[in-house]
Design a protein around this motif. Structure first.
Motif, PDB file in Angstrom:
ATOM      1  N   LEU A  77      52.435  68.199   5.391  1.00 20.43           N
ATOM      2  CA  LEU A  77      51.941  68.850   6.680  1.00 20.43           C
ATOM      3  C   LEU A  77      51.326  67.777   7.396  1.00 20.43           C
ATOM      4  CD1 LEU A  77      51.316  71.092   4.194  1.00 20.43           C
ATOM      5  CD2 LEU A  77      49.813  71.943   5.903  1.00 20.43           C
ATOM      6  N   ILE A  96      47.840  79.868   7.510  1.00 23.13           N
ATOM      7  CA  ILE A  96      47.588  78.574   7.947  1.00 23.13           C
ATOM      8  C   ILE A  96      46.441  78.273   8.782  1.00 23.13           C
ATOM      9  CG2 ILE A  96      49.175  78.783  10.118  1.00 23.13           C
ATOM     10  CD1 ILE A  96      50.068  75.828   9.355  1.00 23.13           C
ATOM     11  N   VAL A 146      54.661  71.736   9.920  1.00 25.78           N
ATOM     12  CA  VAL A 146      54.822  71.966   8.633  1.00 25.78           C
ATOM     13  C   VAL A 146      56.131  71.651   8.015  1.00 25.78           C
ATOM     14  CG1 VAL A 146      54.617  73.242   6.464  1.00 25.78           C
ATOM     15  CG2 VAL A 146      52.966  73.407   8.591  1.00 25.78           C
ATOM     16  N   CYS A 176      49.409  70.652  14.188  1.00 23.47           N
ATOM     17  CA  CYS A 176      50.160  70.241  12.707  1.00 23.47           C
ATOM     18  C   CYS A 176      51.585  70.750  12.433  1.00 23.47           C
ATOM     19  CB  CYS A 176      49.148  71.057  11.937  1.00 23.47           C
ATOM     20  SG  CYS A 176      49.830  70.698  10.093  1.00 23.47           S
TER      21      CYS A 176
END
Length: 124
Positions: free
Chosen positions: A3, A33, A23, A21
């Motif tokens: 991440l 999340i 992932v 962010c």
């Protein structure tokens, strides 16, 4: 699983930042999340979370009305729009995934994965 959060920086009180962010290594569709933060000398605090099924996101009382979370499953990404920033928002912000928003809201051991974070400093 990785991440990677970015978008932090130095901003004046009342300003805005947008954290992102990305992932990799898992399919985000199956996970909640969100974001938690940790300021120097303080405990971790769950900031916001978007659940798997949608619906109303979770926000900590300290950020309600100022922060907005959004997720893009197609891009395996989550974003945090932060407005009206205050000096007390200064912290390292981490994104995290879990089976649900409960572990992220409480920053419990139930979080499956989290990243190193991005630093946000609110100061004049």
């Amino acid at each position: 699983v990785q991440l990677q959060a970015f978008g932090g920086g130095l901003v004046q009180p009342g300003g805005s930042l947008r954290l992102s962010c990305v992932v990799s290594g898992l399919t985000l569709n199956n996970y909640a999340i969100g974001w938690f933060r940790q300021a120097p000398g303080k405990e971790r605090e769950g900031v916001s979370c978007a659940s798997v099924l949608g619906g109303n996101p979770y926000y900590a009382d300290s950020v309600k009305g100022r922060f907005t979370i959004s997720r893009d499953n197609a891009k395996n990404a989550v974003y945090l729009q932060m407005n009206s920033l205050k000096p007390e928002d200064t912290a390292v912000y981490h994104c995290a995934v879990a089976w649900g928003c409960g572990p992220i809201a409480t920053t419990s051991s139930g979080m499956d994965y989290w990243g190193k974070g991005t630093e946000v400093t609110v100061s004049s």
